[in-house]
Design an enzyme around this catalytic site. Structure first.
Site, short mmCIF file in Angstrom:
data_model
loop_
_atom_site.label_atom_id
_atom_site.label_comp_id
_atom_site.label_asym_id
_atom_site.label_seq_id
_atom_site.Cartn_x
_atom_site.Cartn_y
_atom_site.Cartn_z
N ASP A 1 0.85 -1.20 0.00
CA ASP A 1 0.00 0.00 0.00
C ASP A 1 0.88 1.25 0.00
O ASP A 1 1.53 1.56 1.00
CB ASP A 1 -0.90 -0.01 1.24
CG ASP A 1 -1.91 1.13 1.25
OD1 ASP A 1 -1.90 1.93 0.29
OD2 ASP A 1 -2.70 1.22 2.21
N ASP B 1 -5.10 3.91 7.02
CA ASP B 1 -5.54 2.62 7.55
C ASP B 1 -6.74 2.76 8.47
O ASP B 1 -7.60 1.89 8.52
CB ASP B 1 -4.43 1.97 8.38
CG ASP B 1 -3.28 1.42 7.55
OD1 ASP B 1 -3.46 1.27 6.34
OD2 ASP B 1 -2.22 1.15 8.14
N ASP C 1 -7.28 -4.01 12.70
CA ASP C 1 -8.68 -4.27 12.39
C ASP C 1 -9.49 -2.97 12.51
O ASP C 1 -10.25 -2.77 13.45
CB ASP C 1 -9.26 -5.32 13.34
CG ASP C 1 -10.71 -5.69 13.03
OD1 ASP C 1 -11.17 -5.37 11.91
OD2 ASP C 1 -11.36 -6.27 13.91
#
Length: 296
Positions: A220, A265, A279
């Site tokens: 990324d 993120d 997460d």
């Protein structure tokens, strides 16, 4: 169907600078809206100017809130703002607390961004570099508008210099003097959770070698961008997500400010490629459950 995220009031997701609702089929809140809706929540990703002052964006958000309240019959909304979206949400809650049940800052520059300060020093207003930077950003906003498919309202204005000033330490200090709700009294501390009937929360991440630069983040490019931007930080060196410092992000009850997540993120960008063990979608799901348990 499970209703673990079925909050009492609708969830409004407020994007940051250069934000959007959906580009083609690609959403800003990648995977987050779908997950929350599967959990029973009413979720509305809203649109405000991609680049403008906090106050202008806040008035636009207020108009969106009024429309959603009319549509749903709800009395209030829960605001979740990413980056500049956190300041935008704080503005509305301070001005109209009767319409807001909670404000959640996700990587919000609640005490300003050292990256914005660096750019202000490096490309001062009126300089050639500032002009070039504004052209690049202006073209970016134009392209976003061209590709936007999730927003069908009137064309929103743009003011790049006002946007930049709203994110600097100096600009946010001025904002905070007017709208201090939820701010910590000590650096790195927690703020008051309940102010004028509005509950305040925050979470954010930091760049962590061996974690945030591993996993899918190896592929990324935005993670590399954040690592480069992190060199602009001095006060919170090694304690930032590439765009916002860890302690600068604190507001109200701090759920956590050291998740292994960079600035992209934390909203599951891009395409859900995040660091090892991260997460971000789970954080939103847990928070919706938290709001529901609080009667919000």
């Amino acid at each position: 169907m499970a209703e673990d995220q079925a909050t009492r009031y609708p969830l409004l997701l407020v994007p940051g600078m250069l934000g959007f609702v959906r580009l083609g089929f690609y959403p800003y809140w990648f995977g987050i809206v779908k997950a929350l809706r599967r959990g029973g929540a009413q979720v509305y990703p809203v649109m405000v100017s991609a680049m403008h002052s906090t106050e202008v964006r806040g008035e636009q958000l207020l108009a969106a809130i009024d429309e959603i309240l009319r549509e749903t019959g709800a009395q209030k909304v829960n605001l979740i703002g990413h980056s500049h979206g956190a300041l935008t949400s704080r503005y509305v809650a301070a001005r109209h607390p009767e319409r807001v049940a909670s404000v959640t800052s996700v990587a919000g520059p609640n005490h300003g961004s050292e990256l914005a300060d660096y750019l202000e020093r490096r490309f001062p207003l009126g300089s050639f570099g500032n002009g070039v930077l504004n052209v690049v950003l202006g073209v970016s906003v134009w392209l976003l508008g061209l590709l936007e498919t999730g927003y069908r309202g009137p064309r929103l204005p743009m003011d790049i210099d006002a946007s930049h000033m709203s994110l600097t330490t100096r600009g946010v200090e001025q904002f905070n003097r007017q709208y201090p709700q939820g701010l910590p009294q000590t650096w790195g501390g927690q703020g008051e959770e309940l102010v004028n009937g509005v509950r305040y929360y925050s979470w954010s991440g930091t760049l962590q070698p061996g974690r945030s630069n591993k996993g899918s983040n190896r592929f990324d490019g935005s993670n590399l961008t954040c690592r480069l931007f992190a060199h602009a930080f001095a006060h919170e060196r090694e304690q930032c997500d590439g765009m916002v410092g860890r302690y600068s992000s604190h507001l109200g009850t701090v759920i956590g400010s050291d998740y292994p997540l960079d600035h992209f993120d934390i909203v599951n960008q891009h395409f859900g490629m995040v660091g090892k063990g991260a997460d971000p979608v789970g954080l939103f799901m847990q928070h919706a459950g938290r709001l529901k348990a609080s009667g919000l």
